[in-house]
Design an enzyme around this catalytic site. Sequence first.
Site, mmCIF file in Angstrom:
data_model
loop_
_atom_site.group_PDB
_atom_site.id
_atom_site.type_symbol
_atom_site.label_atom_id
_atom_site.label_comp_id
_atom_site.label_asym_id
_atom_site.label_seq_id
_atom_site.Cartn_x
_atom_site.Cartn_y
_atom_site.Cartn_z
ATOM 1 N N ILE A 12 46.511 44.390 33.662
ATOM 2 C CA ILE A 12 47.070 45.595 33.084
ATOM 3 C C ILE A 12 47.937 46.151 33.753
ATOM 4 O O ILE A 12 48.967 46.661 33.536
ATOM 5 C CB ILE A 12 45.926 46.458 32.455
ATOM 6 C CG1 ILE A 12 44.967 46.003 31.349
ATOM 7 C CG2 ILE A 12 46.433 47.889 32.098
ATOM 8 C CD1 ILE A 12 43.688 46.618 31.075
ATOM 9 N N GLY A 36 43.745 39.899 41.217
ATOM 10 C CA GLY A 36 45.045 39.919 41.054
ATOM 11 C C GLY A 36 46.175 39.171 41.667
ATOM 12 O O GLY A 36 45.516 38.225 42.424
ATOM 13 N N ALA A 74 39.750 47.695 39.899
ATOM 14 C CA ALA A 74 38.136 47.810 39.499
ATOM 15 C C ALA A 74 37.560 46.488 39.688
ATOM 16 O O ALA A 74 38.539 45.467 39.764
ATOM 17 C CB ALA A 74 38.080 48.580 38.171
ATOM 18 N N GLN A 75 36.146 46.783 39.734
ATOM 19 C CA GLN A 75 35.498 45.527 39.236
ATOM 20 C C GLN A 75 35.324 45.393 37.754
ATOM 21 O O GLN A 75 34.691 46.455 37.425
ATOM 22 C CB GLN A 75 33.992 45.359 40.146
ATOM 23 C CG GLN A 75 33.199 44.308 40.068
ATOM 24 C CD GLN A 75 32.915 44.016 38.499
ATOM 25 O OE1 GLN A 75 33.392 43.062 37.921
ATOM 26 N NE2 GLN A 75 31.958 44.708 37.727
ATOM 27 N N TYR A 140 28.382 48.175 34.721
ATOM 28 C CA TYR A 140 30.004 48.399 34.601
ATOM 29 C C TYR A 140 30.288 49.594 33.629
ATOM 30 O O TYR A 140 30.969 50.559 34.173
ATOM 31 C CB TYR A 140 30.686 47.169 34.061
ATOM 32 C CG TYR A 140 32.104 47.276 33.508
ATOM 33 C CD1 TYR A 140 33.012 47.587 34.386
ATOM 34 C CD2 TYR A 140 32.632 47.463 32.162
ATOM 35 C CE1 TYR A 140 34.412 47.841 34.163
ATOM 36 C CE2 TYR A 140 33.937 47.751 31.754
ATOM 37 C CZ TYR A 140 34.759 47.705 32.668
ATOM 38 O OH TYR A 140 36.132 48.099 32.421
ATOM 39 N N VAL A 183 38.970 37.406 25.239
ATOM 40 C CA VAL A 183 38.866 36.228 24.401
ATOM 41 C C VAL A 183 40.105 35.705 23.737
ATOM 42 O O VAL A 183 40.277 34.658 23.477
ATOM 43 C CB VAL A 183 37.869 36.940 23.172
ATOM 44 C CG1 VAL A 183 38.293 38.094 22.613
ATOM 45 C CG2 VAL A 183 37.623 35.772 22.102
HETATM 46 N N1 NAD Z 1 41.131 44.137 30.179
HETATM 47 C C1 NAD Z 1 40.506 45.178 29.405
HETATM 48 O O1 NAD Z 1 40.216 44.703 28.191
HETATM 49 C C2 NAD Z 1 39.717 46.384 29.843
HETATM 50 C C3 NAD Z 1 39.393 47.126 28.933
HETATM 51 C C4 NAD Z 1 38.993 48.464 29.342
HETATM 52 C C5 NAD Z 1 39.091 49.051 30.669
HETATM 53 N N2 NAD Z 1 39.708 48.140 31.411
HETATM 54 C C6 NAD Z 1 39.974 48.810 32.824
HETATM 55 O O2 NAD Z 1 41.369 48.403 33.004
HETATM 56 C C7 NAD Z 1 41.542 48.287 34.583
HETATM 57 C C8 NAD Z 1 42.362 46.999 34.752
HETATM 58 O O3 NAD Z 1 41.672 45.770 34.243
HETATM 59 P P1 NAD Z 1 42.206 44.488 34.158
HETATM 60 O O4 NAD Z 1 41.812 43.854 32.857
HETATM 61 O O5 NAD Z 1 43.744 44.695 34.325
HETATM 62 O O6 NAD Z 1 41.574 43.679 35.384
HETATM 63 P P2 NAD Z 1 42.034 42.937 36.518
HETATM 64 O O7 NAD Z 1 40.900 42.198 37.170
HETATM 65 O O8 NAD Z 1 43.309 42.076 35.940
HETATM 66 O O9 NAD Z 1 42.851 44.118 37.447
HETATM 67 C C9 NAD Z 1 42.177 44.466 38.483
HETATM 68 C C10 NAD Z 1 42.981 44.717 39.659
HETATM 69 O O10 NAD Z 1 42.440 45.480 40.636
HETATM 70 C C11 NAD Z 1 42.435 44.787 41.936
HETATM 71 N N3 NAD Z 1 41.057 45.249 42.818
HETATM 72 C C12 NAD Z 1 39.841 44.906 42.256
HETATM 73 N N4 NAD Z 1 39.122 45.590 43.182
HETATM 74 C C13 NAD Z 1 39.975 46.052 44.106
HETATM 75 C C14 NAD Z 1 39.666 46.698 45.370
HETATM 76 N N5 NAD Z 1 38.103 47.094 45.873
HETATM 77 N N6 NAD Z 1 40.688 47.126 46.033
HETATM 78 C C15 NAD Z 1 41.797 47.085 45.720
HETATM 79 N N7 NAD Z 1 42.125 46.373 44.509
HETATM 80 C C16 NAD Z 1 41.275 45.793 43.851
HETATM 81 C C17 NAD Z 1 42.358 43.226 41.508
HETATM 82 O O11 NAD Z 1 42.806 42.588 42.542
HETATM 83 C C18 NAD Z 1 43.326 43.221 40.264
HETATM 84 O O12 NAD Z 1 44.655 43.166 40.729
HETATM 85 C C19 NAD Z 1 40.082 48.244 35.255
HETATM 86 O O13 NAD Z 1 39.840 49.506 35.799
HETATM 87 C C20 NAD Z 1 39.386 47.910 33.907
HETATM 88 O O14 NAD Z 1 37.965 48.431 34.055
HETATM 89 C C21 NAD Z 1 40.333 46.761 31.206
#
Ligand code: NAD
Length: 304
Positions: A12, A36, A74-75, A140, A183
């Site tokens: 995202i 990432g 995030a995790q 989570y 998915v």
């Molecule tokens: N993908 C979804 O459907 C979805 C739905 C609801 C919420 N979210 C939220 O959106 C956000 C982005 O999610 P995503 O799907 O792009 O996940 P993603 O894992 O692709 O992105 C997370 C990014 O954060 C970085 N990161 C993780 N831990 C870190 C740390 N301790 N320090 C610095 N960087 C760190 C990772 O390297 C990665 O680039 C998250 O907060 C997630 O909880 C995602």
Amino acid sequence: MKVLITGGAGFIGSHVVEECLAHNYEVVVVDNFSSGNIDNISDDCKVYQVDINDIHLKKVFEIEMPDMVIHLAAQASVMKSLEDPVADGEINILGTLRILEHARIHHVKKIVLASSAAVYGNPEELPVNEKSPVNPLSFYALSKWAGEQYVQLYESLFDLPFCILRFSNVYGPRQNPLGEAGVVSIFINQLINGEEIAIYGGQQTRDFVYVKDVATACMKAIESTKTGVYNISSCSETSINDLFSITSSLAGISMDPLKYPLRQGEIQQSVLDNEKAKKEFEWKNSYSLQEGLKETISTYQLKI
Ligand SMILES: NC(=O)c1ccc[n+]([C@@H]2O[C@H](COP(=O)([O-])OP(=O)(O)OC[C@H]3O[C@@H](n4cnc5c(N)ncnc54)[C@H](O)[C@@H]3O)[C@@H](O)[C@H]2O)c1
């Protein structure tokens, strides 16, 4: 205006970076590259390979003095949060708290926090709106909810304006097909590679929102004078069986998936009301599921 985007190298985050650059923001990315990838981000922004819990984050804020923060790092795995709740809490709760502290000290004008539909748990009524009860069913979801509470307290104690965005199921290019939430990317990847596809249940519904609409929502939230909690979704329900049929037909690949019973603990139905974001941000989800899927499939096909 300078915006600091945590997790900007992720799925995202990389689209949010693109959206901010397209709107002529100066963009600074903080990412530890745990999930990432540097290739996801354009050379037009400054990138710091720093963990949000690391002492060096202080330096990044001192050097960059961002006007705004979009906190996406995030995790993001429910499974991992159940396997290691402490690691999940360290990143999602403590990490968010550290971002808030730096934002407060450096007089950031606004923070946008990525939260999740997961905070609602098994909804009692559909569509779920921002006033619906919260019921986290995983660590989570709980850590995302805790992050939300910290953000709201920082606003009431220190006048730090915020927008909390609760995303539904986000899909689109650059989503990791190995991730449990993806998915759509799993289906596309397996279809294109001719791998066997398993569907557990299939009647369960989800609210799929295209990643470019999510990126636009992040921009709108940064630019809005509003503070509050917003669902970011398509507000339409699609069953996993239908998602598979649409995806395979758009990819032009016919395949019979293997069917298994629904996994324990899976939510049956999910759809999020997005009226508040539409009204207050003048945002809309511009991509239909078909349009978003078509664009996503074409990026995968280009890679073959
Ligand atoms: N993908 C979804 O459907 C979805 C739905 C609801 C919420 N979210 C939220 O959106 C956000 C982005 O999610 P995503 O799907 O792009 O996940 P993603 O894992 O692709 O992105 C997370 C990014 O954060 C970085 N990161 C993780 N831990 C870190 C740390 N301790 N320090 C610095 N960087 C760190 C990772 O390297 C990665 O680039 C998250 O907060 C997630 O909880 C995602």
